[in-house]
Design a protein around this motif. Structure first.
Motif, PDB file in Angstrom:
ATOM      1  N   THR A 135       0.742  -1.193  -0.091  1.00 31.95           N
ATOM      2  CA  THR A 135       0.003  -0.032   0.058  1.00 31.95           C
ATOM      3  C   THR A 135       1.104   1.080   0.175  1.00 31.95           C
ATOM      4  OG1 THR A 135       0.010   0.118   2.253  1.00 31.95           O
ATOM      5  CG2 THR A 135      -1.769  -1.220   1.311  1.00 31.95           C
ATOM      6  N   LYS A 136       2.092   1.080  -0.042  1.00 28.80           N
ATOM      7  CA  LYS A 136       2.855   2.231  -0.178  1.00 28.80           C
ATOM      8  C   LYS A 136       4.101   1.939  -1.225  1.00 28.80           C
ATOM      9  CE  LYS A 136       5.388   1.107   4.200  1.00 28.80           C
ATOM     10  NZ  LYS A 136       4.516  -0.140   4.547  1.00 28.80           N
ATOM     11  N   PRO A 137       4.974   3.224  -1.453  1.00 32.27           N
ATOM     12  CA  PRO A 137       5.919   2.911  -2.477  1.00 32.27           C
ATOM     13  C   PRO A 137       7.235   1.970  -2.141  1.00 32.27           C
ATOM     14  CG  PRO A 137       5.435   5.184  -2.235  1.00 32.27           C
ATOM     15  CD  PRO A 137       4.645   4.415  -1.269  1.00 32.27           C
ATOM     16  N   ASP A 138       7.492   1.913  -0.807  1.00 34.47           N
ATOM     17  CA  ASP A 138       8.251   1.180  -0.550  1.00 34.47           C
ATOM     18  C   ASP A 138       8.309  -0.334   0.058  1.00 34.47           C
ATOM     19  OD1 ASP A 138       7.308   2.027   1.634  1.00 34.47           O
ATOM     20  OD2 ASP A 138       9.150   2.779   2.871  1.00 34.47           O
ATOM     21  N   GLY A 139       7.000  -0.586  -0.162  1.00 31.03           N
ATOM     22  CA  GLY A 139       6.758  -2.015  -0.292  1.00 31.03           C
ATOM     23  C   GLY A 139       6.315  -2.692   1.035  1.00 31.03           C
ATOM     24  N   LEU A 140       5.303  -2.576   1.695  1.00 28.13           N
ATOM     25  CA  LEU A 140       4.865  -3.217   2.988  1.00 28.13           C
ATOM     26  C   LEU A 140       4.803  -4.651   2.749  1.00 28.13           C
ATOM     27  CD1 LEU A 140       3.440  -3.297   5.731  1.00 28.13           C
ATOM     28  CD2 LEU A 140       1.226  -3.017   4.430  1.00 28.13           C
ATOM     29  N   GLY A 141       4.186  -5.206   1.523  1.00 28.95           N
ATOM     30  CA  GLY A 141       4.072  -6.518   1.397  1.00 28.95           C
ATOM     31  C   GLY A 141       5.344  -7.254   1.572  1.00 28.95           C
ATOM     32  N   MET A 142       6.487  -6.727   0.515  1.00 31.53           N
ATOM     33  CA  MET A 142       7.641  -7.438   0.512  1.00 31.53           C
ATOM     34  C   MET A 142       8.560  -7.532   1.722  1.00 31.53           C
ATOM     35  SD  MET A 142       9.724  -9.258  -1.543  1.00 31.53           S
ATOM     36  CE  MET A 142       9.156  -8.554  -3.233  1.00 31.53           C
ATOM     37  N   GLY A 143       8.608  -6.673   2.540  1.00 28.93           N
ATOM     38  CA  GLY A 143       9.084  -6.580   3.830  1.00 28.93           C
ATOM     39  C   GLY A 143       8.353  -7.571   4.730  1.00 28.93           C
ATOM     40  N   LEU A 144       7.130  -7.797   4.935  1.00 29.08           N
ATOM     41  CA  LEU A 144       6.801  -8.456   5.739  1.00 29.08           C
ATOM     42  C   LEU A 144       6.575  -9.948   5.509  1.00 29.08           C
ATOM     43  CD1 LEU A 144       3.464  -6.345   6.864  1.00 29.08           C
ATOM     44  CD2 LEU A 144       5.318  -6.934   8.256  1.00 29.08           C
ATOM     45  N   ALA A 145       6.629 -10.163   3.951  1.00 27.89           N
ATOM     46  CA  ALA A 145       6.761 -11.638   3.343  1.00 27.89           C
ATOM     47  C   ALA A 145       8.135 -12.010   3.778  1.00 27.89           C
ATOM     48  CB  ALA A 145       6.579 -11.550   1.938  1.00 27.89           C
ATOM     49  N   ILE A 146       9.192 -11.277   3.771  1.00 31.49           N
ATOM     50  CA  ILE A 146      10.509 -11.594   4.111  1.00 31.49           C
ATOM     51  C   ILE A 146      10.558 -12.000   5.530  1.00 31.49           C
ATOM     52  CG2 ILE A 146      12.833 -11.051   4.335  1.00 31.49           C
ATOM     53  CD1 ILE A 146      12.564  -9.361   1.625  1.00 31.49           C
ATOM     54  N   SER A 147       9.997 -11.103   6.165  1.00 38.16           N
ATOM     55  CA  SER A 147      10.062 -11.199   7.688  1.00 38.16           C
ATOM     56  C   SER A 147       9.289 -12.495   8.169  1.00 38.16           C
ATOM     57  CB  SER A 147       9.323 -10.167   8.579  1.00 38.16           C
ATOM     58  OG  SER A 147      10.169  -8.746   8.171  1.00 38.16           O
ATOM     59  N   ARG A 148       8.094 -12.809   7.313  1.00 34.67           N
ATOM     60  CA  ARG A 148       7.471 -14.225   7.895  1.00 34.67           C
ATOM     61  C   ARG A 148       8.219 -15.186   7.512  1.00 34.67           C
ATOM     62  NH1 ARG A 148       1.386 -15.342   5.815  1.00 34.67           N
ATOM     63  NH2 ARG A 148       2.394 -15.281   4.194  1.00 34.67           N
ATOM     64  N   GLU A 149       8.958 -15.185   6.365  1.00 35.58           N
ATOM     65  CA  GLU A 149      10.086 -16.351   6.009  1.00 35.58           C
ATOM     66  C   GLU A 149      10.858 -16.627   6.974  1.00 35.58           C
ATOM     67  OE1 GLU A 149      12.846 -18.052   2.305  1.00 35.58           O
ATOM     68  OE2 GLU A 149      11.125 -16.482   2.062  1.00 35.58           O
ATOM     69  N   ILE A 150      11.703 -15.290   7.332  1.00 35.03           N
ATOM     70  CA  ILE A 150      12.736 -15.417   8.355  1.00 35.03           C
ATOM     71  C   ILE A 150      12.318 -16.295   9.704  1.00 35.03           C
ATOM     72  CG2 ILE A 150      14.284 -14.347   9.826  1.00 35.03           C
ATOM     73  CD1 ILE A 150      14.562 -12.339   7.887  1.00 35.03           C
ATOM     74  N   VAL A 151      10.970 -15.755  10.244  1.00 27.88           N
ATOM     75  CA  VAL A 151      10.366 -16.308  11.399  1.00 27.88           C
ATOM     76  C   VAL A 151      10.176 -17.641  11.144  1.00 27.88           C
ATOM     77  CG1 VAL A 151       8.559 -16.306  12.987  1.00 27.88           C
ATOM     78  CG2 VAL A 151       9.624 -14.107  11.822  1.00 27.88           C
ATOM     79  N   ASN A 152       9.713 -18.088  10.273  1.00 24.46           N
ATOM     80  CA  ASN A 152       9.378 -19.646   9.678  1.00 24.46           C
ATOM     81  C   ASN A 152      10.531 -20.346   9.922  1.00 24.46           C
ATOM     82  OD1 ASN A 152       6.433 -19.137   9.472  1.00 24.46           O
ATOM     83  ND2 ASN A 152       6.423 -19.103   7.271  1.00 24.46           N
ATOM     84  N   ARG A 153      11.748 -19.854   9.493  1.00 27.22           N
ATOM     85  CA  ARG A 153      12.992 -20.610   9.382  1.00 27.22           C
ATOM     86  C   ARG A 153      13.577 -20.723  10.680  1.00 27.22           C
ATOM     87  NH1 ARG A 153      16.193 -20.776   4.736  1.00 27.22           N
ATOM     88  NH2 ARG A 153      14.761 -20.410   2.681  1.00 27.22           N
ATOM     89  N   HIS A 154      13.017 -19.853  11.546  1.00 24.90           N
ATOM     90  CA  HIS A 154      13.342 -19.996  12.989  1.00 24.90           C
ATOM     91  C   HIS A 154      12.399 -20.885  14.074  1.00 24.90           C
ATOM     92  CE1 HIS A 154      15.774 -16.754  12.235  1.00 24.90           C
ATOM     93  NE2 HIS A 154      16.625 -16.976  13.377  1.00 24.90           N
ATOM     94  N   ARG A 155      11.410 -21.570  13.111  1.00 27.05           N
ATOM     95  CA  ARG A 155      10.241 -22.092  13.858  1.00 27.05           C
ATOM     96  C   ARG A 155       9.503 -21.343  14.600  1.00 27.05           C
ATOM     97  NH1 ARG A 155      12.973 -27.277  16.610  1.00 27.05           N
ATOM     98  NH2 ARG A 155      10.792 -27.789  16.885  1.00 27.05           N
TER      99      ARG A 155
END
Length: 217
Positions: A135-155
């Motif tokens: 919803t903004k130029p610098d990409g809310l979705g991309m940052g959160l998608a990466i964050s969720r993947e990182i957290v998943n890799r930490h179980r």
């Protein structure tokens, strides 16, 4: 003292490099971490924005040390993303409040980040982790998608939701790591028990539930 300062600078550079590159999809470099220290380091990276926006910051700390097994740079990246999203959500509101809380729940370490922004739309509530959703130029979705993947890799688990009293609450949950002296102490206790063959499997079960084990791909 100089060694500690240099180490802090090196970690900051690593976090900034990973943020600028959009994150790295790799196995976490796990070590025992003090979650509140990682949060403090992440706050330092957004301190200038906190002051510029005049944000009222509240941090609720735990009475005990909160340890998790994690990649320090990767988890800092997650927290900085959550903090930046919260600040951006409050950019156009008159009262800006950021509430952070750390605690322990059912053997898991929790970090809560709540802002006083406008909240999430119904669509974002359902799809906030999709990489191309923004919803903004610098990409809310991309940052959160990466964050969720990182957290998943930490179980662990990352949840984003509207708070009943307004704004958005992000809940980060990670497996708790036991203190370094827990296992030797338990082994001594079990060795003195009458039936160690029966007790040792119980210890293995406790460690499996409470320790953050390395992620296997």
């Amino acid at each position: 003292m100089l060694t500690q300062v240099q180490s802090s600078i090196d970690r900051t550079v690593q976090i900034l490099q990973r943020l600028r590159s959009g994150g790295e999809h790799k196995r976490p470099d796990l070590s025992a971490l003090d979650v509140e220290q990682v949060l403090e380091q992440s706050l330092a990276l957004v301190e200038a924005d906190l002051r510029r926006l005049g944000v009222a910051l509240t941090v609720e700390r735990s009475a005990q040390t909160l340890l998790c097994e994690g990649d320090e740079v990767a988890l800092s990246q997650v927290l900085v993303n959550l903090l930046r999203n919260a600040l951006q959500a409050m950019a156009d509101v008159p009262q800006r409040k950021l509430e952070l809380a750390c605690g322990l729940m059912d053997g898991r370490v929790e970090v809560r980040v709540r802002d006083s922004g406008v909240g999430l739309s119904a669509e974002l509530c359902e799809r906030w982790g999709e990489p191309m959703l923004t919803t903004k130029p610098d990409g809310l979705g991309m940052g959160l998608a990466i964050s969720r993947e990182i957290v998943n890799r930490h179980r662990g688990e990352l949840i984003l939701r509207n708070h009943p009293q307004g704004g958005v609450e992000a809940l980060l949950t990670l497996l708790q790591a036991l203190p370094i002296d827990f296992v030797p102490a338990m082994l001594v206790v079990l060795h003195r028990r009458a039936d160690p063959d029966r007790e040792l499997p119980l210890l293995a079960g406790v460690l499996g539930r409470r320790c953050a084990l390395p992620v296997v791909e």
